[in-house]
Design a protein around this motif. Structure first.
Motif, PDB file in Angstrom:
ATOM      1  N   LEU A  80       0.775  -1.279   0.045  1.00  0.00           N
ATOM      2  CA  LEU A  80      -0.092   0.004   0.139  1.00  0.00           C
ATOM      3  C   LEU A  80       0.743   1.257  -0.066  1.00  0.00           C
ATOM      4  O   LEU A  80       0.610   2.164  -0.691  1.00  0.00           O
ATOM      5  N   LEU A  82       3.993   1.570  -1.070  1.00  0.00           N
ATOM      6  CA  LEU A  82       4.434   1.689  -2.507  1.00  0.00           C
ATOM      7  C   LEU A  82       3.492   2.149  -3.370  1.00  0.00           C
ATOM      8  O   LEU A  82       3.996   2.930  -4.365  1.00  0.00           O
ATOM      9  N   GLY A  83       2.187   1.655  -3.627  1.00  0.00           N
ATOM     10  CA  GLY A  83       1.259   2.114  -4.302  1.00  0.00           C
ATOM     11  C   GLY A  83       0.667   3.453  -4.183  1.00  0.00           C
ATOM     12  O   GLY A  83       0.777   4.322  -4.948  1.00  0.00           O
ATOM     13  N   ALA A  84       0.697   3.988  -2.984  1.00  0.00           N
ATOM     14  CA  ALA A  84       0.446   5.351  -2.460  1.00  0.00           C
ATOM     15  C   ALA A  84       1.558   6.200  -3.124  1.00  0.00           C
ATOM     16  O   ALA A  84       1.183   7.440  -3.478  1.00  0.00           O
ATOM     17  N   MET A  86       3.256   5.718  -5.719  1.00  0.00           N
ATOM     18  CA  MET A  86       3.129   5.666  -7.034  1.00  0.00           C
ATOM     19  C   MET A  86       1.795   6.733  -7.594  1.00  0.00           C
ATOM     20  O   MET A  86       1.915   7.512  -8.452  1.00  0.00           O
ATOM     21  N   VAL A  87       0.763   6.730  -6.603  1.00  0.00           N
ATOM     22  CA  VAL A  87      -0.296   7.671  -6.884  1.00  0.00           C
ATOM     23  C   VAL A  87       0.184   9.088  -6.756  1.00  0.00           C
ATOM     24  O   VAL A  87      -0.332  10.082  -7.189  1.00  0.00           O
ATOM     25  N   TRP A  90       2.431   9.923  -9.804  1.00  0.00           N
ATOM     26  CA  TRP A  90       1.852   9.706 -10.946  1.00  0.00           C
ATOM     27  C   TRP A  90       0.380  10.156 -11.382  1.00  0.00           C
ATOM     28  O   TRP A  90       0.065  10.494 -12.408  1.00  0.00           O
ATOM     29  N   MET A  95      -5.187  13.581  -6.228  1.00  0.00           N
ATOM     30  CA  MET A  95      -4.899  12.324  -5.823  1.00  0.00           C
ATOM     31  C   MET A  95      -3.823  12.464  -5.193  1.00  0.00           C
ATOM     32  O   MET A  95      -3.791  11.497  -3.892  1.00  0.00           O
ATOM     33  N   HIS A  98      -4.498  13.112  -1.407  1.00  0.00           N
ATOM     34  CA  HIS A  98      -5.133  12.108  -0.668  1.00  0.00           C
ATOM     35  C   HIS A  98      -4.055  11.070  -0.387  1.00  0.00           C
ATOM     36  O   HIS A  98      -4.099  10.246   0.658  1.00  0.00           O
ATOM     37  N   ALA A  99      -3.080  10.666  -1.363  1.00  0.00           N
ATOM     38  CA  ALA A  99      -2.287   9.496  -1.324  1.00  0.00           C
ATOM     39  C   ALA A  99      -1.385   9.986  -0.052  1.00  0.00           C
ATOM     40  O   ALA A  99      -0.965   8.847   0.818  1.00  0.00           O
ATOM     41  N   ALA A 102      -2.863   9.260   3.242  1.00  0.00           N
ATOM     42  CA  ALA A 102      -3.147   7.955   3.433  1.00  0.00           C
ATOM     43  C   ALA A 102      -1.671   7.432   4.058  1.00  0.00           C
ATOM     44  O   ALA A 102      -1.340   6.742   5.050  1.00  0.00           O
ATOM     45  N   PHE A 175      -4.573   4.152 -16.299  1.00  0.00           N
ATOM     46  CA  PHE A 175      -2.932   4.542 -16.143  1.00  0.00           C
ATOM     47  C   PHE A 175      -2.336   3.411 -16.806  1.00  0.00           C
ATOM     48  O   PHE A 175      -2.522   2.091 -16.600  1.00  0.00           O
ATOM     49  N   GLY A 177       1.233   3.741 -17.075  1.00  0.00           N
ATOM     50  CA  GLY A 177       2.535   3.924 -16.657  1.00  0.00           C
ATOM     51  C   GLY A 177       2.987   5.289 -17.212  1.00  0.00           C
ATOM     52  O   GLY A 177       3.101   5.300 -18.388  1.00  0.00           O
ATOM     53  N   LYS A 178       3.053   6.135 -16.556  1.00  0.00           N
ATOM     54  CA  LYS A 178       3.267   7.769 -16.998  1.00  0.00           C
ATOM     55  C   LYS A 178       1.991   8.190 -17.842  1.00  0.00           C
ATOM     56  O   LYS A 178       1.716   9.515 -17.256  1.00  0.00           O
TER      57      LYS A 178
END
Lengths: 241, 241
Positions: A80, A82-84, A86-87, A90, A95, A98-99, A102, A175, A177-178
Motif C-alpha cells: 500500500l 509503494l502504491g500510494a 506511485m499515486v 503519477w 490524488m 489524498h495519497a 494516507a 493508467f 505507466g506515465k
DNA sequence: AGCGTCCCTGACAGTTTATGTCAGTAAGCG
DNA sequence: CGCTTACTGACATAAACTGTCAGGGACGCT
C-alpha cells in the motif's frame, strides 16, 4: 452481552444505514432501554465517533466515518505504501494529496524502528510532480465530470497532429505507466473512444448530464476489451480518435 | 481508569515491545493486580487479539497483529485502491499478491453500493502481468538480497549492448513508470551505480553480507541525488553502468 | 530430582459501574 | 398546535469488576 460489544454493534448498525436510526429502533434491535442507548451514544461521541443526532429525526453517522478500521499485515502495508507513492507521483494534484494523507496515516502507526528508515522499505518512486503536471493536465475537471456524469467538450490533437473538437461522455481513466487514457462515449462516432489525457488541449465541462446503461458504461467497455483481447491477443491499443 | 481504556493500553504496550512482557510487569505499569492482567489477557484473546503466552517466559503479541487498525476516509481509500492496482500491475509477483490481498480487504469493508461497481472508482490500471514479468525479472531475489543485505553477482547489458559482470551491494529499487532501477554500491567503481532491472541478465545471491553506513546507504544516495538535482536541475538520470 | 519463575484458574467478599424506570426539557416536522 | 424525537438527572437495583488467596501446571537451570 458486554457493553463494549454492544457499542461496537451500535457503530456497525449506524454504519450500515444510509438513513437515520431512532433510539427506539436501536433499543429494540439491541434489547436494551432507550436510556441506555442515549448513554451509549454519549460514550461513543466522547470517544470521538462522530454521531449526529437531531430531535424529531434520529441519528446518523457522520459521512467521514462510514468506513470501518482496516487491518493490514506488514507485507500488505508495504504494498500500500509503494502504491500510494506511485499515486502521489503519477496522479494529479488531488490524488497526490489524498495519497500523501494516507501515507502519513500509515507511517504514524508503524513502530519506530520501521518508520524512520528509508531502508525499511527500499522501494521508492521518484517525485515526478513537475513532469506529471503535463501528463495529468485536465485530470481533475475530467474526474469530476466522470463522477457527476457530465458531458465535456474537448479539443484534441492526435499523434499525427490532427486536431479535432467534439463533445464526449467521459466514463473512466486508465493508467498505462506515465500516461493516462480517458475512456469516453463519443457521439461523433457513436462508439467508445479513448483519448490520451496529455493530448487534450482544452476541456469545458458542460451542464448536460448523461446516463450510462448496460451497453454504454465503463464496465461494458472493459468487457468488450476483454473479448477483443481474447480474439486478438496481439491487439493492445483500443481505438484512439 | 475505564477497563476498556486499560485493555487498549495493554494492547499498545504489547504492540510496542519486540520482547516478551510478564503479567507482573504489566500489572506494575497499569497499577492493577496480576489477576486482573490475566483476566484482561483472556478478554482480549476472546475478542480475537492474538496474544501468545508461555509459562516461565511471558506474553507477546502475534507478529501479524503488530500493526493497529487504520482509519481512512473515502478519498484516501480511493487513492490506496488505485495505488494497489498499480503495484499489482507493475510490481513483481510477490508484490502483486500482497497488493491484491490488500485490495480484497479494502473491498470487503466498502458498503455494497460502492463495492460492486467499477464506476464507483473509474480509475483503472490495466493488467500488465505478462509484460511486467519482463520488467521485473529478478525483482524478487533482488529484494530479498536488499532486505538481508547480501552481495549479488550480476551480468548486465547496457543500452549500447556492452556486457559486464560484477558483484554489487543492492540498496534499493526505484520505479520510474514501467521500468525499475536498482540502486547499488559498486565495488568496481567504488561508488553508487544504478542498473535497469530488465537489463540484468542473471543474478546470483552470494553468502557475503554487507553493511551500510552513513556514507553508503540508500538514504545517502537519495541525499546525493537531491543535492545533484539542486545544482543541475536538468539532470535526471543518475550514473548507469 | 528440586527450585525458581512464570502462566493459569476458581472462589469469595467488597467495590464500582451499568441499567431501567420515571420525570422533565427542548427541538423538528406536518 | 400535537406528535415524535433527542436529551438529561435521579435513584434503586443488578451486574460487572477487583484484589486476595489458594492451587495446578509448564519451562529452564542446576
Amino acid at each position: 452481552m458486554h457493553r463494549a460489544e454492544r457499542l461496537f454493534q451500535l457503530t456497525t448498525l449506524l454504519r450500515n444505514r444510509r438513513t437515520v436510526l431512532t433510539a427506539k429502533q436501536m433499543s429494540e434491535h439491541l434489547r436494551v432501554s432507550e436510556r441506555t442507548i442515549y448513554r451509549d451514544i454519549q460514550s461513543l461521541s466522547l470517544s470521538g465517533v462522530p454521531i449526529e443526532g437531531e430531535a424529531g429525526v434520529g441519528y446518523r453517522l457522520s459521512h467521514r466515518y462510514q468506513l470501518p478500521p482496516l487491518m493490514f499485515d506488514r507485507e500488505e502495508v508495504e504494498a500500500l505504501l509503494l502504491g500510494a507513492r506511485m499515486v502521489s507521483s503519477w496522479g494529479d494534484t488531488d490524488m497526490a494529496i489524498h495519497a500523501n494523507q494516507a501515507i502519513q496515516k500509515i507511517l504514524s502507526v508503524l513502530p519506530d524502528h520501521l518508520r524512520h528508515s528509508d531502508e525499511s522499505l527500499p522501494l521508492l518512486v521518484p517525485n515526478m510532480e513537475e513532469v506529471q503536471k503535463y501528463y495529468t493536465a485536465h485530470s481533475q475537471p475530467m474526474r469530476e465530470a466522470i463522477r457527476l456524469r457530465q458531458r465535456v467538450a474537448i479539443d484534441y490533437v492526435r499523434a499525427d497532429e490532427q486536431h479535432s473538437s467534439r463533445t464526449i461522455e467521459p466514463l473512466g481513466m486508465i493508467f498505462w505507466g506515465k500516461v493516462w487514457t480517458l475512456v469516453a462515449w463519443c457521439h461523433l462516432r457513436d462508439d467508445y473512444r479513448t483519448f490520451r489525457l496529455d493530448r487534450i488541449q482544452s476541456i469545458v465541462v458542460t451542464d448536460e448530464k448523461f446516463d450510462t446503461s448496460d451497453s454504454k458504461s465503463l464496465k461494458h467497455f472493459l468487457h468488450l476489451m476483454k473479448e477483443k483481447y481474447a480474439q486478438e491477443p496481439e491487439a493492445t491499443a483500443p481505438h484512439e480518435c
